[in-house]
Design an enzyme around this catalytic site. Structure first.
Site, PDB file in Angstrom:
ATOM      1  N   THR A  86      -2.549   1.161  -5.687  1.00  0.00           N
ATOM      2  CA  THR A  86      -0.862   0.593  -5.383  1.00  0.00           C
ATOM      3  C   THR A  86      -0.153   1.803  -5.143  1.00  0.00           C
ATOM      4  OG1 THR A  86      -0.506   1.235  -8.131  1.00  0.00           O
ATOM      5  CG2 THR A  86      -1.082  -1.022  -7.616  1.00  0.00           C
ATOM      6  N   LYS A 144      11.989  -4.130  -9.694  1.00  0.00           N
ATOM      7  CA  LYS A 144      10.490  -4.399  -9.292  1.00  0.00           C
ATOM      8  C   LYS A 144       9.580  -4.344 -10.405  1.00  0.00           C
ATOM      9  CE  LYS A 144      10.990  -0.696  -6.738  1.00  0.00           C
ATOM     10  NZ  LYS A 144      10.911   0.275  -5.745  1.00  0.00           N
ATOM     11  N   GLY A 159       2.416   3.741  -2.968  1.00  0.00           N
ATOM     12  CA  GLY A 159       3.241   3.091  -1.895  1.00  0.00           C
ATOM     13  C   GLY A 159       3.831   2.122  -1.933  1.00  0.00           C
ATOM     14  N   THR A 160       3.605   1.242  -3.059  1.00  0.00           N
ATOM     15  CA  THR A 160       4.174  -0.155  -2.944  1.00  0.00           C
ATOM     16  C   THR A 160       5.601  -0.232  -2.771  1.00  0.00           C
ATOM     17  OG1 THR A 160       4.235  -0.237  -5.359  1.00  0.00           O
ATOM     18  CG2 THR A 160       2.399  -1.463  -4.112  1.00  0.00           C
ATOM     19  N   GLY A 161       6.403   0.718  -3.597  1.00  0.00           N
ATOM     20  CA  GLY A 161       7.783   0.574  -3.683  1.00  0.00           C
ATOM     21  C   GLY A 161       8.476   1.139  -2.405  1.00  0.00           C
ATOM     22  N   CYS A 162       7.861   2.041  -1.856  1.00  0.00           N
ATOM     23  CA  CYS A 162       8.542   2.559  -0.401  1.00  0.00           C
ATOM     24  C   CYS A 162       8.096   1.472   0.560  1.00  0.00           C
ATOM     25  CB  CYS A 162       7.487   3.662   0.046  1.00  0.00           C
ATOM     26  SG  CYS A 162       7.569   4.935  -1.075  1.00  0.00           S
TER      27      CYS A 162
HETATM   28  N1  LIG Z   1      -0.674  -5.519  -8.933  1.00  0.00           N
HETATM   29  C1  LIG Z   1       0.319  -6.095  -8.239  1.00  0.00           C
HETATM   30  N2  LIG Z   1       0.335  -7.286  -7.985  1.00  0.00           N
HETATM   31  C2  LIG Z   1       1.364  -7.712  -7.178  1.00  0.00           C
HETATM   32  N3  LIG Z   1       2.450  -7.160  -6.828  1.00  0.00           N
HETATM   33  C3  LIG Z   1       2.681  -6.097  -7.039  1.00  0.00           C
HETATM   34  C4  LIG Z   1       1.511  -5.226  -7.907  1.00  0.00           C
HETATM   35  N4  LIG Z   1       2.082  -3.977  -8.050  1.00  0.00           N
HETATM   36  C5  LIG Z   1       3.170  -3.737  -7.476  1.00  0.00           C
HETATM   37  N5  LIG Z   1       3.608  -5.121  -7.010  1.00  0.00           N
HETATM   38  C6  LIG Z   1       4.812  -5.201  -6.286  1.00  0.00           C
HETATM   39  O1  LIG Z   1       4.972  -4.250  -5.361  1.00  0.00           O
HETATM   40  C7  LIG Z   1       6.646  -4.080  -5.160  1.00  0.00           C
HETATM   41  C8  LIG Z   1       6.695  -2.613  -5.482  1.00  0.00           C
HETATM   42  O2  LIG Z   1       7.050  -2.763  -7.040  1.00  0.00           O
HETATM   43  P1  LIG Z   1       6.617  -1.158  -7.742  1.00  0.00           P
HETATM   44  O3  LIG Z   1       5.113  -1.149  -7.773  1.00  0.00           O
HETATM   45  O4  LIG Z   1       7.131  -1.717  -9.322  1.00  0.00           O
HETATM   46  O5  LIG Z   1       7.309  -0.149  -7.271  1.00  0.00           O
HETATM   47  P2  LIG Z   1       7.208   1.317  -7.419  1.00  0.00           P
HETATM   48  O6  LIG Z   1       6.301   1.966  -6.372  1.00  0.00           O
HETATM   49  O7  LIG Z   1       8.621   1.967  -6.883  1.00  0.00           O
HETATM   50  O8  LIG Z   1       6.856   1.714  -8.815  1.00  0.00           O
HETATM   51  C9  LIG Z   1       7.189  -5.005  -5.792  1.00  0.00           C
HETATM   52  O9  LIG Z   1       7.602  -6.214  -5.115  1.00  0.00           O
HETATM   53  C10 LIG Z   1       6.077  -5.232  -6.988  1.00  0.00           C
HETATM   54  O10 LIG Z   1       6.233  -6.600  -7.763  1.00  0.00           O
HETATM   55  C1  LIG Z   2       7.140  11.518  -0.903  1.00  0.00           C
HETATM   56  C2  LIG Z   2       7.198  10.304  -1.858  1.00  0.00           C
HETATM   57  N1  LIG Z   2       8.010   9.257  -1.766  1.00  0.00           N
HETATM   58  C3  LIG Z   2       7.854   8.378  -2.802  1.00  0.00           C
HETATM   59  C4  LIG Z   2       6.959   8.245  -3.825  1.00  0.00           C
HETATM   60  C5  LIG Z   2       6.915   7.173  -4.488  1.00  0.00           C
HETATM   61  O1  LIG Z   2       5.803   6.033  -4.049  1.00  0.00           O
HETATM   62  P1  LIG Z   2       5.644   4.607  -4.657  1.00  0.00           P
HETATM   63  O2  LIG Z   2       5.988   3.846  -3.333  1.00  0.00           O
HETATM   64  O3  LIG Z   2       4.424   4.461  -5.105  1.00  0.00           O
HETATM   65  O4  LIG Z   2       6.793   4.505  -5.798  1.00  0.00           O
HETATM   66  C6  LIG Z   2       5.923   9.199  -3.744  1.00  0.00           C
HETATM   67  N2  LIG Z   2       4.925   9.071  -4.484  1.00  0.00           N
HETATM   68  N3  LIG Z   2       6.120  10.307  -2.719  1.00  0.00           N
END
Ligand SMILES: Nc1ncnc2c1ncn2[C@@H]1O[C@H](COP(=O)(O)OP(=O)(O)O)[C@@H](O)[C@H]1O
Ligand SMILES: Cc1ncc(COP(=O)(O)O)c(N)n1
Length: 274
Positions: A214, A181, A216-219
């Site tokens: 942003t 991601k 919680g995007t990954g979850c």
């Molecule tokens: N500013 C943004 N614009 C568009 N997509 C985003 C943005 N930030 C995160 N994403 C998308 O959200 C999803 C989660 O990615 P990311 O934020 O890298 O994960 P994590 O929360 O685990 O660090 C991916 O599909 C990423 O491309």
């Molecule tokens: C309990 C818990 N699980 C996962 C994440 C990661 O969050 P994100 O989706 O932003 O990477 C978090 N901040 N807290």
């Protein structure tokens, strides 16, 4: 005559941590499942005291409590797709890996939560080794962010080409499809994800959303993929649909708290207020 309607519905299970601020973890996963009309079940691994500014405390649940939750759901309700998030410590990760080995899920999305967006390591080195060796190889899909992919591959990631090289390196180790991601990248690569299944690469790009909110995007992405798999989608279309969902949720992110607010999981219900 009855006025009740009973229906069957796909079931998804999240094995993850609780976020008191409601933006990530179990709370994000259950909202995402609900959005997709998938019944959400949960096995909580740890309780975080967390808000938009960060995590102030983490309490792990006993391993037996984590496994009992999984067994309770699996043995009675049934699970079409599971996802893992913050598994926290070596004993929880090893026990979940063993449970998955003994009772494999039809679909398992492993979000290898190890490093926060700010680059802080959330789990120790032993936990990372067990995740890599015991759980990830059993996944249908693994979804590391930029920093997690760096740890898993041993490569520095600054560009999409770096992400492709890292995806290939991780695939060689774990042998399962991988989605790296790109939310943690900057410039044009921000929000672009790279997929590799051992044969082909795909670049997933929607639009870069200019928001500080942003959390919680990954979850949310991993839970949306699990929901689509529970609904019967094939893996790659499930990822594409989930990517669209997380983009829309980002476009309706919530300006809550003083720091990084959560994405708007239930954005269609917000539209009438705009
Ligand atoms: N500013 C943004 N614009 C568009 N997509 C985003 C943005 N930030 C995160 N994403 C998308 O959200 C999803 C989660 O990615 P990311 O934020 O890298 O994960 P994590 O929360 O685990 O660090 C991916 O599909 C990423 O491309
Ligand atoms: C309990 C818990 N699980 C996962 C994440 C990661 O969050 P994100 O989706 O932003 O990477 C978090 N901040 N807290």
């Amino acid at each position: 005559m009855t006025n009740s309607i009973s229906r069957s519905i796909p079931v998804a299970l999240t094995i993850a941590g609780s976020d008191s601020g409601g933006g990530a973890g179990i709370q994000a996963d259950l909202r995402t499942f609900a959005f997709h009309c998938v019944h959400g079940t949960s096995a909580i691994t740890c309780v975080t005291a967390q808000n938009t500014l960060g995590v102030t405390r983490v309490d792990a649940l006993p391993v037996e409590a984590v496994i009992a939750q999984i067994e309770a759901v699996r043995s009675d309700i049934g699970v079409q797709a599971a996802k893992t998030g913050m598994l926290l410590n070596p004993s929880i990760i090893a026990a979940v890996a063993q449970q998955v080995k003994d009772y494999p899920f039809a679909n398992l999305v492993v979000d290898p939560v190890m490093v926060s967006r700010t680059g802080a390591q959330l789990i120790d080195d032993e936990a990372i080794a067990i995740l890599r060796e015991q759980l990830i190889p059993q996944a249908t899909l693994v979804t590391p962010n930029r920093y997690e992919a760096q740890i898993l591959s041993g490569l520095l990631i600054q560009s999409l080409d770096d992400m492709r090289a890292a995806a290939q390196r991780i695939y060689q180790q774990v042998g399962v499809p991988i989605l790296i991601k790109g939310g943690g990248l900057s410039g044009a690569a921000r929000g672009v994800d790279i997929w590799f299944d051992g044969k082909r690469y795909e670049t997933l790009k929607t639009t870069t959303v200019e928001t500080p909110h942003t959390h919680g995007t990954g979850c949310t992405l991993a839970a949306a993929i699990a929901a689509q798999l529970a609904l019967g989608q094939d893996l790659f279309p499930a990822i594409q649909l989930a990517k669209t969902y997380v983009t829309q949720a980002l476009q309706h992110a919530l300006a809550l708290g003083q720091g990084t607010g959560p994405v708007g999981h239930f954005f269609p219900l917000l539209l009438h207020e705009e």
